[in-house]
Write a protein that holds these residues in place. Structure first.
Motif, PDB file in Angstrom:
ATOM      1  N   ARG A  63      16.481 -62.191  -8.192  1.00  0.00           N
ATOM      2  CA  ARG A  63      17.434 -61.087  -8.115  1.00  0.00           C
ATOM      3  C   ARG A  63      17.519 -60.444  -9.498  1.00  0.00           C
ATOM      4  N   LEU A  64      17.327 -59.133  -9.551  1.00  0.00           N
ATOM      5  CA  LEU A  64      17.347 -58.393 -10.809  1.00  0.00           C
ATOM      6  C   LEU A  64      18.591 -57.525 -10.880  1.00  0.00           C
ATOM      7  N   THR A  65      19.278 -57.571 -12.009  1.00  0.00           N
ATOM      8  CA  THR A  65      20.371 -56.637 -12.291  1.00  0.00           C
ATOM      9  C   THR A  65      19.881 -55.700 -13.383  1.00  0.00           C
ATOM     10  N   LEU A  66      19.816 -54.400 -13.055  1.00  0.00           N
ATOM     11  CA  LEU A  66      19.180 -53.423 -13.940  1.00  0.00           C
ATOM     12  C   LEU A  66      20.148 -52.314 -14.303  1.00  0.00           C
ATOM     13  N   SER A  73      16.134 -45.177  -7.653  1.00  0.00           N
ATOM     14  CA  SER A  73      15.286 -45.669  -6.567  1.00  0.00           C
ATOM     15  C   SER A  73      13.872 -45.137  -6.655  1.00  0.00           C
ATOM     16  N   ASP A  74      13.717 -43.847  -6.953  1.00  0.00           N
ATOM     17  CA  ASP A  74      12.375 -43.266  -7.021  1.00  0.00           C
ATOM     18  C   ASP A  74      11.557 -43.916  -8.132  1.00  0.00           C
ATOM     19  N   LYS A  75      12.192 -44.093  -9.286  1.00  0.00           N
ATOM     20  CA  LYS A  75      11.486 -44.689 -10.411  1.00  0.00           C
ATOM     21  C   LYS A  75      11.090 -46.136 -10.092  1.00  0.00           C
ATOM     22  N   MET A  76      11.988 -46.871  -9.445  1.00  0.00           N
ATOM     23  CA  MET A  76      11.698 -48.262  -9.134  1.00  0.00           C
ATOM     24  C   MET A  76      10.533 -48.385  -8.152  1.00  0.00           C
ATOM     25  N   ARG A  77      10.513 -47.513  -7.163  1.00  0.00           N
ATOM     26  CA  ARG A  77       9.474 -47.628  -6.138  1.00  0.00           C
ATOM     27  C   ARG A  77       8.106 -47.164  -6.636  1.00  0.00           C
ATOM     28  N   LEU A 101      19.041 -53.913  -3.163  1.00  0.00           N
ATOM     29  CA  LEU A 101      20.227 -54.606  -2.659  1.00  0.00           C
ATOM     30  C   LEU A 101      21.491 -53.795  -2.888  1.00  0.00           C
ATOM     31  N   GLY A 102      21.474 -52.964  -3.890  1.00  0.00           N
ATOM     32  CA  GLY A 102      22.620 -52.148  -4.252  1.00  0.00           C
ATOM     33  C   GLY A 102      22.180 -51.161  -5.314  1.00  0.00           C
ATOM     34  N   ARG A 103      23.118 -50.461  -5.927  1.00  0.00           N
ATOM     35  CA  ARG A 103      22.744 -49.431  -6.901  1.00  0.00           C
ATOM     36  C   ARG A 103      21.994 -50.011  -8.088  1.00  0.00           C
TER      37      ARG A 103
END
Length: 311
Positions: free
Chosen positions: A233-236, A241-245, A258-260
């Motif tokens: 589980r990562l807390t960033l 979302s676009d950058k992560m994907r 999982l959340g923002r």
């Protein structure tokens, strides 16, 4: 003595053109709590009915306590306490009268029957309501009475189909503690059909998940999630979302929002998380926490069978 309470091999049941259960294969060790999980219509109740000899398999075999439920059905049922989805109580009778009728059907001696009825009602916290008509009982109280009736048999195998349906949280805990106590103190085997996945993960030694009549997973409920795939589980911060994907993940890596600011990442080997953290930092995404985790039984169940709305 055979150390398996239930043995299924290639077990199937068809109703005309429809196959309700297909080629099931699993074992239930004696002295354990076995969770049988699946959405409505998955084949759980059909399987239970074959286990107690109420339905004949179309193919394959099932043995219960070392016996054939078809040719030795009466003996099998005498050693099992069974509570199916339809509790089947008599509304015009009181709670204790329902159990007295069950004791008469089971041919208990009068004194023995009285003792078993009293013990069963105390176990499910219904002794004070023993003289009340069942017509005035809530669904949860009916479930408790159905469980009491199943316990009267002093069973080697307790087969329960959604025993906590309609119960309040305190009663659910009471039933959970009772089942664990029965296994630990009396060596009873519990075969539990349930939708309460958190409860199943808490008390079951083994689980089997079926979907559409097929076995889709089985094993230790605490190890079933992702079949051992390393998950974190990562807390960033600063990662939309676009950058992560768009991130380039190692081979077989999977990223789930999982959340923002919370994400779950599955990797092929634990060492891959190091390269993922470097990639995040290189993309100006702040990494506040990286926590190893085990996917819960509930999450694995939903991954395997989807939501019941889509069944």
């Amino acid at each position: 003595m055979n150390n398996q309470a239930v043995e299924c091999h290639g077990l199937s049941r068809r109703f005309g053109e429809r196959t309700a259960v297909s080629n099931l294969a699993f074992n239930v060790p004696r002295g354990s709590v076995f969770g049988f999980l699946g959405p409505n219509g998955a084949g759980k109740t059909t399987t239970v009915r074959m286990m107690v000899g109420m339905l004949r398999p179309s193919a394959g075999t099932v043995r219960v306590l070392g016996m054939d439920p078809i040719s030795e059905g009466e003996l099998v049922r005498s050693k099992c306490g069974v509570m199916l989805d339809n509790v089947g109580l008599y509304d015009r009778l009181t709670a204790i009268q329902n159990l007295q009728l069950a004791a008469k059907v089971a041919r208990f001696e009068k004194g023995e029957g009285r003792k078993r009825i009293e013990e069963a009602l105390y176990r499910v916290d219904l002794w004070d309501r023993r003289n009340d008509r069942v017509s005035g009982f809530s669904k949860g109280m009916r479930q408790k009475l159905g469980l009491a009736r199943a316990l009267m048999a002093d069973p080697e195998l307790l087969i329960l189909d959604e025993p906590t349906a309609g119960l309040d949280p305190a009663s659910i805990v009471m039933v959970r503690d009772l089942l664990v106590s029965l296994v630990q103190k009396s060596g009873i085997t519990v075969f539990l059909c349930t939708h309460l996945l958190a409860e199943a993960q808490r008390i079951c030694d083994h689980v089997a998940i079926i979907q559409g009549g097929h076995l889709v997973a089985s094993g230790d409920p605490n190890k079933l999630g992702k079949q051992g795939v390393p998950t974190f589980r990562l807390t960033l911060s600063g990662g939309d979302s676009d950058k992560m994907r768009r991130l380039a993940l190692p081979k077989d890596g999977q990223l789930t929002a999982l959340g923002r600011e919370e994400w779950r990442v599955s990797v092929a080997v634990p060492e891959d998380i190091e390269s993922i953290v470097k990639t995040l930092v290189g993309a100006n995404i702040g990494v506040r926490a990286v926590i190893p985790e085990q996917v819960s039984l509930e999450e694995e169940y939903l991954r395997l069978v989807g939501s019941e709305k889509n069944d």
